[in-house]
Structures are given as structure tokens and as C-alpha cells.
Design a protein around this motif. Structure first.
Motif, PDB file in Angstrom:
ATOM      1  N   ALA A 261       1.041  -0.965   0.032  1.00 54.25           N
ATOM      2  CA  ALA A 261       0.304  -0.022  -0.134  1.00 54.25           C
ATOM      3  C   ALA A 261       0.546   1.329   0.271  1.00 54.25           C
ATOM      4  O   ALA A 261       2.459   1.390   0.137  1.00 54.25           O
ATOM      5  CB  ALA A 261      -0.689   0.311   1.415  1.00 54.25           C
ATOM      6  N   PRO A 262       0.785   2.535  -0.669  1.00 49.98           N
ATOM      7  CA  PRO A 262       1.057   3.503  -0.620  1.00 49.98           C
ATOM      8  C   PRO A 262       1.650   4.228   0.983  1.00 49.98           C
ATOM      9  O   PRO A 262       2.695   5.243   0.468  1.00 49.98           O
ATOM     10  CB  PRO A 262       0.066   4.710  -1.191  1.00 49.98           C
ATOM     11  CG  PRO A 262      -0.911   3.445  -1.610  1.00 49.98           C
ATOM     12  CD  PRO A 262      -0.744   2.606  -1.528  1.00 49.98           C
ATOM     13  N   THR A 263       0.263   4.279   1.431  1.00 51.68           N
ATOM     14  CA  THR A 263       0.297   4.667   2.484  1.00 51.68           C
ATOM     15  C   THR A 263       1.138   3.248   4.016  1.00 51.68           C
ATOM     16  O   THR A 263       0.631   2.627   4.330  1.00 51.68           O
ATOM     17  CB  THR A 263      -0.297   5.972   3.346  1.00 51.68           C
ATOM     18  OG1 THR A 263      -1.289   4.801   3.573  1.00 51.68           O
ATOM     19  CG2 THR A 263      -0.655   6.626   2.631  1.00 51.68           C
ATOM     20  N   LEU A 264       1.856   3.554   4.943  1.00 48.03           N
ATOM     21  CA  LEU A 264       2.549   2.848   5.669  1.00 48.03           C
ATOM     22  C   LEU A 264       1.464   2.254   7.503  1.00 48.03           C
ATOM     23  O   LEU A 264       0.954   1.050   7.225  1.00 48.03           O
ATOM     24  CB  LEU A 264       3.796   3.471   6.676  1.00 48.03           C
ATOM     25  CG  LEU A 264       4.856   3.391   5.735  1.00 48.03           C
ATOM     26  CD1 LEU A 264       5.841   3.923   6.766  1.00 48.03           C
ATOM     27  CD2 LEU A 264       5.567   2.685   4.875  1.00 48.03           C
ATOM     28  N   HIS A 265       0.485   3.639   6.960  1.00 51.19           N
ATOM     29  CA  HIS A 265      -0.584   3.744   8.458  1.00 51.19           C
ATOM     30  C   HIS A 265      -1.549   2.555   7.896  1.00 51.19           C
ATOM     31  O   HIS A 265      -2.919   2.756   8.462  1.00 51.19           O
ATOM     32  CB  HIS A 265      -1.004   5.024   8.980  1.00 51.19           C
ATOM     33  CG  HIS A 265      -1.172   5.856   8.290  1.00 51.19           C
ATOM     34  ND1 HIS A 265      -2.574   5.511   7.185  1.00 51.19           N
ATOM     35  CD2 HIS A 265      -1.106   6.619   7.616  1.00 51.19           C
ATOM     36  CE1 HIS A 265      -3.068   7.060   6.836  1.00 51.19           C
ATOM     37  NE2 HIS A 265      -2.215   7.128   6.169  1.00 51.19           N
ATOM     38  N   SER A 266      -1.707   2.555   6.381  1.00 47.50           N
ATOM     39  CA  SER A 266      -3.048   1.741   5.608  1.00 47.50           C
ATOM     40  C   SER A 266      -2.518   0.197   6.240  1.00 47.50           C
ATOM     41  O   SER A 266      -3.339  -0.602   6.758  1.00 47.50           O
ATOM     42  CB  SER A 266      -2.495   1.853   4.531  1.00 47.50           C
ATOM     43  OG  SER A 266      -1.903   1.099   4.088  1.00 47.50           O
TER      44      SER A 266
END
Length: 277
Positions: A261-266
Motif C-alpha cells: 500500500a502507498p501509506t504505512l499507516h494503512s
């Protein structure tokens, strides 16, 4: 984000107008790049410690799209049509984008970022491997010590090349990871290359005695063992049994746990081995 040089660079990209650049910031704050008629960006997949909620690092993957909006497997395309110079250019662009997109996010100060080195670069780069990328990271104020460069699998007669490339990357301050076909090959490579991590396919575990020996040898050398391609509950169960039996720390990665995913917090913090059943 605690990287002021990178933050300043991103601010200048956001304010940039006029001539098009090979790197820019999209409406969601992600760095994107241009290669021929393709748009490139990054996605990240966690590497987790089995049985805990600890994320040991993230592996970066390139995501590419044509001008028509369709997804492209750009590395497969280049395997057939690109020359060595073009492959080197693409590899360095991808690694720069990955570093920017990773370290622009919160919580990455001490996290490891795993970046793949395309197999064509092993022979294509002349001179000192890693020096160009080291200069890019230094120019952006990013921590070289937390970058792990993943070397591709090699054939038996390429051992000299692997040693040469690995030594150059390590002299430039990078940690390296090696990919092995099986545990016996990994055991052999540990003594040759002295990596920070070794990755083996979790679906190909057949010689349990060799796997146990690998875990013991890696623990003695403070080397991470990462079982990649964990893509089913059956594979995860086997790794849980192996961890319980040996008492060794095991790292896992795969689509059964997380999609890139592009964001780590996802990526939700799951306790691998307990809460994923």
C-alpha cells in the motif's frame, strides 16, 4: 517527519511550476516519477515478526501506469527492450522515489526500508556499486544505515559477482539482504556475503533440518531470517510451528498478511500468529 532536508525538497517540488520534472508530488502528497511514457510511484509491504505486533521493516515495490491509465509490469517490459543504461536509470529512479515516499511519512525514523536491486544491475554498473544512491540519500538527508538493499537470486557461477557487488554496497554504508532458493543455499551464502538479512520462500520449506540450522547460524551472526511469500494460512501455521519448536525469532512477509500500500499507516497492527486466524 524528522528529515528537514527532505521536507525542504518536497516543499520545492510542490511549488515547482514551468518545465516538467522527472519527479513531482501528486495531490495526495506522494512522489511520482516519469520514465518514458510511464508514471511511477511506490507501495510498501510490511515485514513482521511472527507472534508479535512488531513491524521490522517495509519492502518497497514500484507501481507503474501508462498514459492511458493501465498498469504496467515495467521491469518485465525492460527485460526485453531496455539496454543496460536504461535499466540502471530506472532502478535508481525507483529507489529514489521509494526513499522519498517512505521517509516523508511519520514513524520511519528507525524503520528499515528494503529496496530491491534488479538483476541486470549486478553486471551493468561499472565501478563502485552504491555510490550514486548514497549521494542521493545524503543530499536528501536520509539515513543510509536503515536502507537494506536486496540482491536478486544468483546462479552458482555468479558467486564472484555477488561478492563484488555486496562488498561495494557495504563499503558505501548499506546493509544488504540476499535471496536464497532454499535453506542450504542460504547457509552457504551467509559465510560468503555476511548480509544483514536472508530471505527464503516460505512455500519451499522441505528440509526442516537445514532450516533449523539456518535459524541457529543466523541467530549466532545477528542476521535476520525473513520468510517471504506467506500467502496462505497453511504456510503461516507451518512457520508458527517452526518458531515454537526452535524458539528462534522469525520474520514473515506476504499477501496473506498484507498487500503493498502507498501509506504505512494503512497496514493495521496485527499480532501475526494470533489475531490473523
Amino acid at each position: 517527519m524528522s528529515f528537514p532536508v527532505l521536507e525542504d525538497y518536497l516543499g520545492r517540488l510542490r511549488r515547482s511550476t514551468g518545465m516538467p520534472s522527472s519527479v513531482w508530488i501528486d495531490s495526495e502528497g506522494r512522489a511520482q516519477g516519469r520514465y518514458f511514457n510511464c508514471t511511477l510511484t511506490s507501495a510498501f509491504q510490511p515485514i513482521r515478526q511472527l507472534g508479535t505486533d512488531r513491524v521490522a521493516g517495509f519492502e518497497a515495490f514500484a507501481r507503474s501506469y501508462s498514459e492511458q491509465g493501465s498498469g504496467l509490469a515495467i521491469w518485465k517490459l525492460l527485460d526485453h527492450v531496455a539496454n543496460d543504461d536504461e535499466s540502471v536509470e530506472l532502478d535508481r529512479l525507483c529507489r529514489m522515489l521509494h526513499a522519498i515516499n517512505f521517509y516523508r511519512q511519520a514513524g520511519t525514523d528507525t524503520a528499515d526500508l528494503f529496496l530491491s536491486v534488479h538483476d541486470r544491475l549486478l553486471a551493468a554498473v561499472s565501478g563502485n556499486h552504491g555510490v550514486a544512491f548514497r549521494r542521493i540519500l545524503a543530499g536528501l538527508g536520509l539515513p543510509i544505515s536503515h536502507i537494506v538493499l536486496q540482491l536478486p537470486p544468483i546462479t552458482p557461477n555468479q558467486g564472484w559477482l555477488l561478492n563484488y557487488v555486496a562488498n561495494n554496497y557495504q563499503l558505501n554504508g548499506f546493509r544488504i539482504a540476499i535471496n536464497a532458493a532454499h535453506a542450504k543455499e542460504a547457509l552457504h551464502l551467509l559465510t560468503q556475503v555476511h548480509p544483514a538479512a536472508v530471505k527464503i520462500d516460505a512455500r519451499e520449506i522441505s528440509d526442516l533440518a537445514a532450516v533449523r540450522e539456518l535459524l541457529d547460524a543466523a541467530c549466532a551472526r545477528d542476521i535476520q531470517v525473513i520468510f517471504k511469500r506467506v500467502e496462505s494460512q497453511a504456510v503461516l501455521n507451518s512457520l508458527q510451528e517452526l518458531s515454537s519448536e526452535t524458539g528462534r525469532k522469525i520474520l514473515v512477509q506476504g499477501y496473506h498478511l498484507d498487500s503493498p500500500a502507498p501509506t504505512l499507516h494503512s497496514h493495521e497492527e496485527i499480532q501475526v500468529g494470533d489475531a490473523i486466524n
